[in-house]
Write a protein that holds these residues in place. Structure first.
Motif, short mmCIF file in Angstrom:
data_model
loop_
_atom_site.label_atom_id
_atom_site.label_comp_id
_atom_site.label_asym_id
_atom_site.label_seq_id
_atom_site.Cartn_x
_atom_site.Cartn_y
_atom_site.Cartn_z
N GLU A 31 0.84 -1.21 0.00
CA GLU A 31 0.00 0.00 0.00
C GLU A 31 0.87 1.26 0.00
N ALA A 32 1.95 1.23 0.75
CA ALA A 32 2.85 2.39 0.80
C ALA A 32 3.51 2.61 -0.56
N GLN A 33 3.89 1.51 -1.22
CA GLN A 33 4.48 1.63 -2.56
C GLN A 33 3.50 2.30 -3.52
N GLU A 34 2.25 1.90 -3.44
CA GLU A 34 1.23 2.49 -4.30
C GLU A 34 1.05 3.98 -4.00
N SER A 35 1.12 4.36 -2.73
CA SER A 35 0.92 5.76 -2.37
C SER A 35 2.09 6.63 -2.81
N MET A 36 3.25 6.03 -3.04
CA MET A 36 4.41 6.79 -3.47
C MET A 36 4.18 7.48 -4.82
N GLU A 37 3.32 6.88 -5.62
CA GLU A 37 3.00 7.45 -6.94
C GLU A 37 2.44 8.86 -6.82
N PHE A 38 1.76 9.13 -5.72
CA PHE A 38 1.10 10.42 -5.53
C PHE A 38 1.82 11.31 -4.51
N SER A 39 3.05 10.95 -4.16
CA SER A 39 3.78 11.65 -3.12
C SER A 39 4.87 12.54 -3.69
N ASN A 40 5.23 13.54 -2.92
CA ASN A 40 6.37 14.36 -3.32
C ASN A 40 7.67 13.65 -2.91
N GLU A 41 8.79 14.21 -3.28
CA GLU A 41 10.08 13.55 -3.04
C GLU A 41 10.33 13.28 -1.56
N GLN A 42 10.02 14.24 -0.72
CA GLN A 42 10.24 14.08 0.72
C GLN A 42 9.38 12.93 1.27
N GLU A 43 8.14 12.88 0.87
CA GLU A 43 7.25 11.80 1.32
C GLU A 43 7.73 10.45 0.80
N ARG A 44 8.20 10.42 -0.46
CA ARG A 44 8.71 9.16 -1.02
C ARG A 44 9.91 8.66 -0.23
N GLN A 45 10.78 9.55 0.16
CA GLN A 45 11.94 9.15 0.95
C GLN A 45 11.52 8.61 2.32
N ARG A 46 10.53 9.26 2.92
CA ARG A 46 10.03 8.81 4.22
C ARG A 46 9.37 7.43 4.10
N ILE A 47 8.58 7.25 3.05
CA ILE A 47 7.91 5.97 2.82
C ILE A 47 8.95 4.87 2.56
N GLN A 48 9.96 5.19 1.75
CA GLN A 48 11.00 4.20 1.45
C GLN A 48 11.73 3.78 2.72
N ALA A 49 12.05 4.75 3.58
CA ALA A 49 12.74 4.44 4.84
C ALA A 49 11.86 3.56 5.72
N LYS A 50 10.59 3.88 5.76
CA LYS A 50 9.67 3.09 6.59
C LYS A 50 9.54 1.67 6.04
N ASN A 51 9.48 1.55 4.72
CA ASN A 51 9.39 0.21 4.12
C ASN A 51 10.65 -0.60 4.38
N GLU A 52 11.80 0.06 4.41
CA GLU A 52 13.04 -0.66 4.74
C GLU A 52 12.98 -1.19 6.16
N ARG A 53 12.45 -0.40 7.08
CA ARG A 53 12.30 -0.88 8.46
C ARG A 53 11.29 -2.02 8.51
N ARG A 54 10.25 -1.93 7.69
CA ARG A 54 9.26 -3.02 7.65
C ARG A 54 9.91 -4.31 7.14
N GLU A 55 10.77 -4.20 6.13
CA GLU A 55 11.46 -5.39 5.61
C GLU A 55 12.33 -6.02 6.69
N GLU A 56 13.00 -5.18 7.49
CA GLU A 56 13.81 -5.70 8.59
C GLU A 56 12.93 -6.41 9.62
N SER A 57 11.77 -5.84 9.89
CA SER A 57 10.84 -6.46 10.83
C SER A 57 10.36 -7.81 10.32
N ILE A 58 10.08 -7.88 9.03
CA ILE A 58 9.63 -9.14 8.43
C ILE A 58 10.71 -10.20 8.60
N ALA A 59 11.95 -9.84 8.34
CA ALA A 59 13.05 -10.80 8.48
C ALA A 59 13.13 -11.30 9.93
#
Length: 77
Positions: A31-59
């Protein structure tokens, strides 16, 4: 006077709970990846960082699933 006793440690459904948490986290990433399409650069960076933390949590959750499944196989219920 009442005595507060801790509840017994019930790990019988930990594997299933962890699997649900992994699935929910994957859905949040998608869902966050999909929302990046409508986000500005700052929001995209924040979403990407959050998704990286999510990937670590999944592992980490997947490692915990392995541990819990192993404990279950070895007789802990």
């Amino acid at each position: 006077m009442t005595h507060n006793r801790p509840k017994p440690d019930d790990r019988s459904d930990n594997v299933e709970k962890l699997q649900d948490m992994v699935q929910n986290t994957i859905e949040n990433i998608e869902e966050a990846q999909e929302s990046m399409e409508f986000s500005n650069e700052q929001e995209r960076q924040r979403i990407q960082a959050k998704n990286e933390r999510r990937e670590e949590s999944i592992a980490a959750m997947r490692e915990e699933i392995k541990d819990e499944a192993s404990d279950r196989e070895n007789g802990y219920q």
